[in-house]
Motif scaffolding. Structure first.
Motif, PDB file in Angstrom:
ATOM      1  N   ASP A 118      46.208 -20.700 -10.463  1.00 36.28           N
ATOM      2  CA  ASP A 118      47.606 -20.962 -10.155  1.00 36.28           C
ATOM      3  C   ASP A 118      47.869 -20.798  -8.655  1.00 36.28           C
ATOM      4  O   ASP A 118      47.447 -19.801  -8.060  1.00 36.28           O
ATOM      5  CB  ASP A 118      48.489 -19.992 -10.947  1.00 36.28           C
ATOM      6  CG  ASP A 118      49.939 -20.072 -10.555  1.00 36.28           C
ATOM      7  OD1 ASP A 118      50.554 -21.125 -10.808  1.00 36.28           O
ATOM      8  OD2 ASP A 118      50.462 -19.084  -9.993  1.00 36.28           O
ATOM      9  N   THR A 121      49.691 -17.494  -7.668  1.00 41.27           N
ATOM     10  CA  THR A 121      48.794 -16.349  -7.841  1.00 41.27           C
ATOM     11  C   THR A 121      47.789 -16.279  -6.699  1.00 41.27           C
ATOM     12  O   THR A 121      47.552 -15.208  -6.125  1.00 41.27           O
ATOM     13  CB  THR A 121      48.048 -16.457  -9.180  1.00 41.27           C
ATOM     14  OG1 THR A 121      48.988 -16.380 -10.248  1.00 41.27           O
ATOM     15  CG2 THR A 121      47.020 -15.345  -9.329  1.00 41.27           C
ATOM     16  N   ARG A 291      44.592 -10.685  -8.995  1.00 44.06           N
ATOM     17  CA  ARG A 291      45.916 -11.112  -9.423  1.00 44.06           C
ATOM     18  C   ARG A 291      46.950 -10.182  -8.796  1.00 44.06           C
ATOM     19  O   ARG A 291      46.709  -8.972  -8.668  1.00 44.06           O
ATOM     20  CB  ARG A 291      46.066 -11.063 -10.948  1.00 44.06           C
ATOM     21  CG  ARG A 291      45.093 -11.960 -11.707  1.00 44.06           C
ATOM     22  CD  ARG A 291      45.427 -11.972 -13.193  1.00 44.06           C
ATOM     23  NE  ARG A 291      46.746 -12.521 -13.452  1.00 44.06           N
ATOM     24  CZ  ARG A 291      47.003 -13.820 -13.543  1.00 44.06           C
ATOM     25  NH1 ARG A 291      46.025 -14.690 -13.386  1.00 44.06           N
ATOM     26  NH2 ARG A 291      48.213 -14.247 -13.789  1.00 44.06           N
TER      27      ARG A 291
END
Length: 326
Positions: A118, A121, A291
């Motif tokens: 993503d 992210t 993350r």
């Protein structure tokens, strides 16, 4: 195009959001449609003038981006329109920043984003993770089996330090708030100590009976008196935060231990050093090991407000990502 920019060095209130000229890529540049931009403490240092570097005005702020290649110059092989890419070294040393709808990125500072990652992210973690890599390996010389002490393990850089050190086979002891202990353990720390404990040095000695091989304080406190005392023979201290800190140095104790202290800022990293860090960052991104702990997505027009919040200490452990789109 629209961008967050400053007409001159100054406080967060100096940031404007509006039209600026489109970037003009050179032959070794890649033109990128920006999807997401992160906000880092170093961005505030550049904007305010605390970190002095060559800047063109009006200056587009921001260091990191994730986006899509529009076109690549003839001297930028390996990139093609449609490629998803990231960069973590714009916005200093004469380069315009990332906080815009489009950016021209030198090809040697641009990396492919692993499939399925993503953008928000990724852009939230590439700067802390690259900082951690350089601190641990390029400047800290970390070796498998060593003991690493991470100060500020609950923060963004602190968390990345834990992940990368543990992944490299080090034993990681972190200091953090009690509320952050579970988070640090999940990242790979073997022990987490309350950074406010009055007997913290004794707790660290008990947790590290052979001494600390590599000491990194991401909180920027930089208590060198205690850090040197805790070092193992030939232990290393890497300074990576606390630009305004003025600690005392117990030089005699340091040299009697064959110890060393080294400081670095990621802005001085070479292209080759950043590319080396990017290999590990991409591998851990693809594996889901990097993350952000808490992610907040705001429009690019919120750049000034975000800088204010960061400087007030309101974003500890939280990552804000700005998006140029609606």
């Amino acid at each position: 195009m629209r961008a967050a920019f400053i007409p001159r060095l100054g406080p967060a209130e100096a940031i404007r959001y509006g039209e600026v000229p489109d970037p003009v890529p050179g032959p070794t540049d890649v033109l990128v449609d920006v999807a997401a931009v992160s906000v880092n403490p170093v961005d505030t240092f550049v904007r305010s003038g605390l970190f002095r570097t060559s800047l063109p005005f009006p200056f587009v702020i921001g260091r990191d981006l994730v986006g899509t290649v529009v076109r690549a110059g003839p001297g930028a092989p390996g990139f093609a329109p449609g490629d998803r890419v990231w960069c973590n070294s714009l916005g200093h040393d004469g380069r315009q920043g990332a906080a815009a709808e489009r950016a021209a990125v030198p090809a040697d500072r641009l990396y492919h984003l692993p499939p399925g990652v993503d953008p928000a992210t990724a852009v939230a973690v590439v700067h802390p993770a690259a900082t951690a890599y350089l601190a641990l390996f390029t400047h800290g010389g970390l070796r498998t089996g060593e003991t690493v002490l991470v100060g500020g393990g609950g923060g963004n850089v602190g968390g990345a330090l834990i992940v990368l050190a543990a992944e490299a086979g080090a034993r990681v002891v972190a200091t953090a708030r009690p509320a952050d202990a579970e988070h640090c353990l999940a990242l790979g720390a073997t022990e987490v100590l309350d950074y406010r404990a009055p007997d913290l040095p004794d707790l660290i000695r008990a947790a590290c009976p052979g001494g600390v091989d590599l000491h990194l304080d991401s909180s920027g406190t930089n208590d060198l008196t205690t850090a040197v005392d805790l070092l193992a023979p030939r232990g290393r201290i890497v300074l990576l935060a606390g630009a305004r800190s003025r600690p005392e140095l117990p030089a005699g104790q340091l040299y009697m231990k064959d110890g060393s202290i080294r400081g670095f800022v990621i802005s001085h990293a070479t292209g080759a050093e950043l590319a080396g860090a990017a290999v590990t960052v991409n591998r851990l991104l693809a594996a889901g090991r990097l993350r952000p702990r808490t992610l907040e997505i705001r429009p690019l027009s919120a750049a000034a407000e975000t800088h204010q919040r960061l400087e007030k200490g309101e974003l500890n452990g939280r990552r804000v990502v700005l998006t140029p789109g609606p």
